[in-house]
Scaffold this active site. Structure first.
Site, short mmCIF file in Angstrom:
data_model
loop_
_atom_site.label_atom_id
_atom_site.label_comp_id
_atom_site.label_asym_id
_atom_site.label_seq_id
_atom_site.Cartn_x
_atom_site.Cartn_y
_atom_site.Cartn_z
N TYR A 59 -8.09 13.45 7.50
CA TYR A 59 -7.66 13.50 5.99
C TYR A 59 -7.78 15.20 5.85
CZ TYR A 59 -7.83 8.68 5.01
OH TYR A 59 -7.66 7.28 4.93
N GLY A 215 0.27 4.54 -6.32
CA GLY A 215 0.74 4.79 -7.68
C GLY A 215 1.79 4.30 -8.13
#
Length: 337
Positions: A59, A215
């Site tokens: 990441y 989301g």
């Protein structure tokens, strides 16, 4: 955080709070993030009783682990000591951010772990897992290498990520498996067919990521939402064209139910995942304290049988439009085969 009974990652893993914090978006793939706010959010999560911090060594090419390490160093000692780290490894990246494959060779596993321990600033990793199955390395070899790290004191528990029922069984025959990390949400329910029955048979927990579908079902996106070039959702099938509009139709249906209960859409969606069983720990991907507070509010949402029936009628299991990843990424998912 509302006091709730801790959940155990399977029969062999650690006890954790009912919600974990997924930290990926603080470093990569979702556009710009504010470093100070990210650290403050991790601190707020620990203060609220969250114990599991999830990351991956790829990441932001190590940025996320360094960020978590900084947050842990600057947290009060009592909060730092309660934190449990869940780390994914194995994804290979290029300097341009490209994805070039996965490496599950035993020597690579130990190499990845050495770097993660240094970046996180810890003497052990609580749950360690390869991010995707390496098609060229038997899962037994990868899990065996993690087991050796456990014997040496560098890792506490073996985890899995995005693998199917057959691979889960092979891994579990090699070493005790604490949990499987996999996407699970109202509009992503593929694990219910064979994966979830397998983990329950074997006493393996689930850490569910993507509980708000990046989301999409948070209730915060409008019909004309635009994504920046560094936000991978801009190329994700569920966020494209007609798919996006059809998926927001589902959110509108969910919003009506949320309003009836006096909660947010995100809280209702997270509460649904929490309702699926005590062996499931949702990972919330909050990047700000505001979103964290909203997500933690899901712990106060009580869903009875009538509520669950209404939710599943509004958002049927197969209702999502579009795959959860682009075709190239889907090809790496053993869980989809």
């Amino acid at each position: 955080m509302t006091t709730q009974t801790p959940r155990t990652l399977g029969t062999t893993g650690p006890q954790v709070a009912p919600l974990g914090l997924g930290c990926m978006g603080m470093s990569a793939l979702y556009g710009d993030a504010d470093r100070a706010e990210s650290i403050a959010t991790i601190h707020a999560a620990l203060e609220a009783g969250v114990t599991l911090l999830d990351t991956g060594d790829f990441y932001g090419m190590g940025h996320n682990e360094l960020l978590i390490g900084e947050a842990l160093r600057s947290a009060p000692a009592a909060r730092r000591e309660q934190a449990l780290t869940s780390v994914k490894f194995g994804a290979l990246r290029g300097p341009d951010g490209s994805w070039t494959g996965y490496d599950g060779r035993p020597a690579a596993v130990k190499n990845f772990a050495a770097y993660s321990l240094q970046r996180l600033g810890v003497d052990h990793i609580d749950v360690y897992r390869i991010a995707r199955l390496d098609p060229d390395v038997p899962i037994e070899e990868t899990v065996g290498a993690i087991s050796e790290l456990i014997e040496q004191g560098y890792v506490r528990h073996v985890g899995l990520s995005e693998v199917g029922a057959e691979t889960i069984r092979r891994a579990a025959a090699t070493a005790p498996i604490a949990d499987l990390q996999i996407e699970y949400a109202l509009i992503t329910r593929g694990i219910e067919e064979s994966i979830l029955p397998t983990t329950r048979e074997l006493g393996i927990g689930i850490t569910a990521y993507g509980v708000l579908s990046r989301g999409l079902i948070s209730g915060h996106f409008g019909r004309d939402k635009q994504f920046t070039a560094d936000d991978f959702r801009g190329s994700s099938p569920r966020f494209q064209g007609d798919n996006y509009q059809r998926n927001l139709d589902l959110v509108d249906a969910l919003r009506k139910l949320a309003e009836q209960k006096g909660v947010s859409v995100a809280q209702l969606a997270i509460a649904w995942v929490l309702s699926r069983g005590d062996d499931i720990v949702p990972l919330i991907g909050a990047r700000t304290r505001e979103r964290l507070t909203e997500s933690l509010g899901a712990l106060d949402v009580v869903l009875d049988a009538a509520d669950l029936a209404l939710i599943e009628d509004a958002v049927p299991a197969d209702a999502a439009a579009g795959e959860r990843y682009a075709a190239a990424a889907m090809a790496h998912l053993d869980s989809e085969r």
